[in-house]
Write a protein that holds these residues in place. Structure first.
Motif: not given
Ligand SMILES: Cc1cc2nc3c(=O)[nH]c(=O)nc-3n(C[C@H](O)[C@H](O)[C@H](O)COP(=O)(O)OP(=O)(O)OC[C@H]3O[C@@H](n4cnc5c(N)ncnc54)[C@H](O)[C@@H]3O)c2cc1C
Length: 394
Positions: A11-12, A34-35, A42, A60-62, A130, A132, A165, A320, A322, A390-391, A393
């Protein structure tokens, strides 16, 4: 044209790419690496190998919109609701704590559709598988190496992966991260858990009065969702799909165990909670080593910039988009701190009380794009707030 690499298609990364595309003052060439083999991070949504329409959200669920976020990020929610990417969560989730004024949303096409929405908008070149591995400085550009394939050069890099990471990256970046930044990144801790997705044949009945349920009395299972029911999708052609999230203690204890063993243990415990559940036609077990992140109290923001002169050559670390901390009712604001100070290095995370010598500007995420403007005056510090939409959850 400046080349920008965003590492991470979660998402970020996707939101950052879309907002850079919308707001950048000059044309940019955006690339996302992305790897993983697909987008979402997530916020991944897995499909049944037997029917791609049968899906589960493994992370993430909701999405919880608090009154605070409704106020400052309404346009994000409006856009996602208008596009049918989010809709209000109306199905019963047993044990869910709903605070006054909160609105919860689900993604009818799976939570990864939010990420895909922003990736599509960004028009970025998106490359999966990919990983990094190194970031070096070459001829005033960032040279990025990956596990497979040749290295490439970029003007700006945005890192969005979990903090551990980022710290695993090799090359010049290891020396460019200041001691203070390293400590801050190291202070971000993560819970670990597993998610097990179960796909059933069309026509299978799972006779429970809830769509999701928090479990408090099981050492292994913390949450179960009947994912199609959670999204109000019941069809005679698509079988039900379930996702089970384990507790964090179970996740930590079994972190290095084989996926097969972990899956078996989850099945054994599931039988106690939902006895007589039929055999699924397919399963997908996911280890979340970095599940939900927690910041040390002294570090309320998870973003920083490693900046080199000239101003537009920088690495931005965002964690993050979110996430916000629920403790003490404080939202973690995302920020990009753009420091063009003479030593060319940013060495601060913001705290609740910004240092007096820093010029702070509160800005929405879309203005993060302004960080790429080449006309930032030398020596001037600017702060850009990125939204948490979002939060967490579970
Ligand atoms: C089980 C679970 C339940 C959750 N429930 C909720 C919920 O209900 N509601 C909510 O809002 N949030 C929830 N969250 C949190 C939410 O999913 C995360 O806050 C959000 O998805 C984070 O997004 P992000 O893009 O910051 O990180 P990520 O989604 O972790 O994205 C980082 C990306 O970087 C990639 N990456 C990592 N290292 C490398 C590298 N060296 N080279 C290339 N790519 C790389 C990874 O593959 C990944 O795709 C939950 C998370 C989990 C795990």
């Amino acid at each position: 044209m400046a080349r920008v690499l965003i590492v991470g298609a979660g998402l970020t990364g996707s939101l950052c790419a879309a907002l850079l595309r919308r707001e950048a003052s000059s044309p940019l060439r955006l690339t996302v690496w992305d790897k993983a083999g697909d987008s979402g991070g997530r916020m991944t949504t897995a499909s049944s190998p037997h029917n791609p329409q049968s899906t589960v959200d493994l992370g993430a669920q909701y999405i919880t919109c608090t009154p605070h976020y409704a106020k400052i990020h309404q346009s994000f929610y409006d856009e996602l609701l208008a596009g049918g990417i989010l809709k209000p969560l109306t199905s019963p989730i047993d044990g869910m704590v709903i605070k006054e004024g909160d609105c919860n949303f689900v993604a009818p096409h799976g939570v990864s559709s939010i990420v895909n929405h922003y990736l599509k908008q960004s028009g970025a070149d998106i490359c999966f598988r990919q990983r990094v591995t190194q970031i070096n400085l070459r001829n005033n550009k960032w040279e990025v190496s990956r596990e497979t394939g040749s290295s490439e050069q970029f003007d700006v890099i945005v890192l969005t992966m979990p903090a551990p990471q980022i710290l695993q990256l090799r090359g010049d970046i290891t020396n460019l991260i200041s001691e203070c930044q390293r400590q801050q990144l190291e202070s971000v801790s993560y819970s670990s858990r597993y998610a097990l997705g179960l796909f059933y044949e069309a026509g299978t009945k799972i006779d429970v009065p809830w769509a999701g349920r928090y479990i408090t009395s099981n050492p292994c299972i913390r949450f179960i969702s009947i994912d199609n029911k959670k999204r109000n999708i019941e069809s005679s052609e698509i079988g039900p799909s379930l996702v089970i999230h384990t507790t964090v203690p179970f996740g930590v204890t079994h972190l290095e165990h084989s996926i097969e063993d972990v899956q078996e243990l989850i099945f054994q415990q599931l039988e106690n909670i939902l006895p007589g559940l039929p055999q699924p036609v397919a399963t997908k077990c996911q280890k979340w080593r970095h599940s939900q992140g927690f910041l040390h109290k002294s570090a309320t923001t998870p973003a920083c910039t490693i900046s080199r002169e000239p101003a537009e050559k920088q690495i931005i670390v965002i964690r993050e988009a979110t996430k916000c901390l629920r403790d003490e009712g404080r939202g973690i604001q995302r920020k990009v701190l753009h420091d063009t100070s003479p030593n060319g290095m940013m060495d601060q995370y913001s705290t609740q009380s910004p240092p007096a010598h820093t010029q702070w500007e509160k800005m929405p995420l879309r203005h993060a794009a302004a960080a790429l403007k080449p006309d930032c005056a030398r020596g001037r510090r600017r702060k850009f707030w990125l939204p948490a939409i979002s939060n967490p959850s579970t």
